[in-house]
Design an enzyme around this catalytic site. Sequence first.
Site, PDB file in Angstrom:
ATOM      1  CB  ILE A  21      -4.128  -0.899  18.942  1.00  0.00           C
ATOM      2  CG1 ILE A  21      -4.692  -2.193  18.345  1.00  0.00           C
ATOM      3  CG2 ILE A  21      -5.226   0.015  19.480  1.00  0.00           C
ATOM      4  CD1 ILE A  21      -5.934  -2.071  17.510  1.00  0.00           C
ATOM      5  CG  HIS A  35     -10.039  -3.055   8.008  1.00  0.00           C
ATOM      6  ND1 HIS A  35      -9.210  -3.630   8.953  1.00  0.00           N
ATOM      7  CD2 HIS A  35     -11.089  -3.906   7.844  1.00  0.00           C
ATOM      8  CE1 HIS A  35      -9.740  -4.764   9.350  1.00  0.00           C
ATOM      9  NE2 HIS A  35     -10.877  -4.957   8.701  1.00  0.00           N
ATOM     10  CG  ASN A  42      -2.180  -0.859   0.894  1.00  0.00           C
ATOM     11  OD1 ASN A  42      -3.026  -0.481   0.085  1.00  0.00           O
ATOM     12  ND2 ASN A  42      -2.258  -2.023   1.511  1.00  0.00           N
TER      13      ASN A  42
HETATM   14  C1  GAR Z   1      -3.185  -4.693   3.845  1.00  0.00           C
HETATM   15  O1  GAR Z   1      -4.065  -5.637   3.317  1.00  0.00           O
HETATM   16  C2  GAR Z   1      -3.902  -3.781   4.819  1.00  0.00           C
HETATM   17  O2  GAR Z   1      -5.204  -3.473   4.423  1.00  0.00           O
HETATM   18  C3  GAR Z   1      -3.903  -4.634   6.052  1.00  0.00           C
HETATM   19  O3  GAR Z   1      -2.632  -5.241   6.079  1.00  0.00           O
HETATM   20  C4  GAR Z   1      -2.145  -5.368   4.745  1.00  0.00           C
HETATM   21  C5  GAR Z   1      -0.782  -4.705   4.658  1.00  0.00           C
HETATM   22  O4  GAR Z   1      -0.178  -4.973   3.424  1.00  0.00           O
HETATM   23  N1  GAR Z   1      -4.173  -3.844   7.220  1.00  0.00           N
HETATM   24  C6  GAR Z   1      -4.885  -4.294   8.257  1.00  0.00           C
HETATM   25  O5  GAR Z   1      -5.319  -5.419   8.339  1.00  0.00           O
HETATM   26  C7  GAR Z   1      -5.108  -3.261   9.367  1.00  0.00           C
HETATM   27  N2  GAR Z   1      -6.196  -3.661  10.188  1.00  0.00           N
HETATM   28  P1  GAR Z   1       1.002  -4.051   2.868  1.00  0.00           P
HETATM   29  O6  GAR Z   1       2.071  -3.959   3.951  1.00  0.00           O
HETATM   30  O7  GAR Z   1       1.498  -4.818   1.669  1.00  0.00           O
HETATM   31  O8  GAR Z   1       0.426  -2.703   2.499  1.00  0.00           O
END
Ligand code: GAR
Length: 203
Positions: free
Chosen positions: A93, A110, A15
């Site tokens: 958190i 999320h 992200n």
């Molecule tokens: C993503 O899917 C994000 O939406 C999720 O963790 C992943 C991180 O991926 N976040 C949560 O679950 C927060 N509650 P990334 O490090 O490749 O962006």
Amino acid sequence: MSVNIAVLVSGGGTNLQALLDARGSVLNSGRIALVISNNPTAYALERAKRAGIDTAVVVKKDFPTQAAFEDRLHGILREHGIDLLILAGFMTILTEGFTSRWPRRILNVHPSLIPSFCGAGFYGLRVHQAALEYGVKVTGATVHFVNEIPDGGEIIAQKAVDILPGDTPERLQRRVMEQAEWILLPQAAEQVCRELLSAKAAD
Ligand code: GAR
């Protein structure tokens, strides 16, 4: 004039990459000025360094209390003149002591359609596992403001994604990222940056 953004990460940082790649196209009103990780080995830090973005590592267990950890985070953000925080896979958190200092200034992505499969304990692959176990046919992603309630702040944008026969948590996670998160997060960031700039201009 632009909004100074800090992106907070813990893991792979896809992200964060979507935000970096959106600079100059979707994301024009904000400047990614800093990446903070609570995990020193997060690959997201490499992505930031490759893009020439300043990085900082703040590890919770190095601090005696949650408040001390949050004070350090706050201090670094202030030192860098940050206006807006984006939690992009930040797996810690933040309590009211921190979030109340950044009202409507923290975004989170999320990987579900809030209010489903969200709140304490729902993060990363666990979210997709829960959606598959429940048997929902549609899931998606949500970008929202962060307040003291985990995944409970005002929703900014959502996008639905189909669940397909034979999905595993990993396959579903990838589809939700590709079809929703990587598109929605830069768009929502731009929208909030624009709103902050117009509020500043009206001052
Ligand atoms: C993503 O899917 C994000 O939406 C999720 O963790 C992943 C991180 O991926 N976040 C949560 O679950 C927060 N509650 P990334 O490090 O490749 O962006």
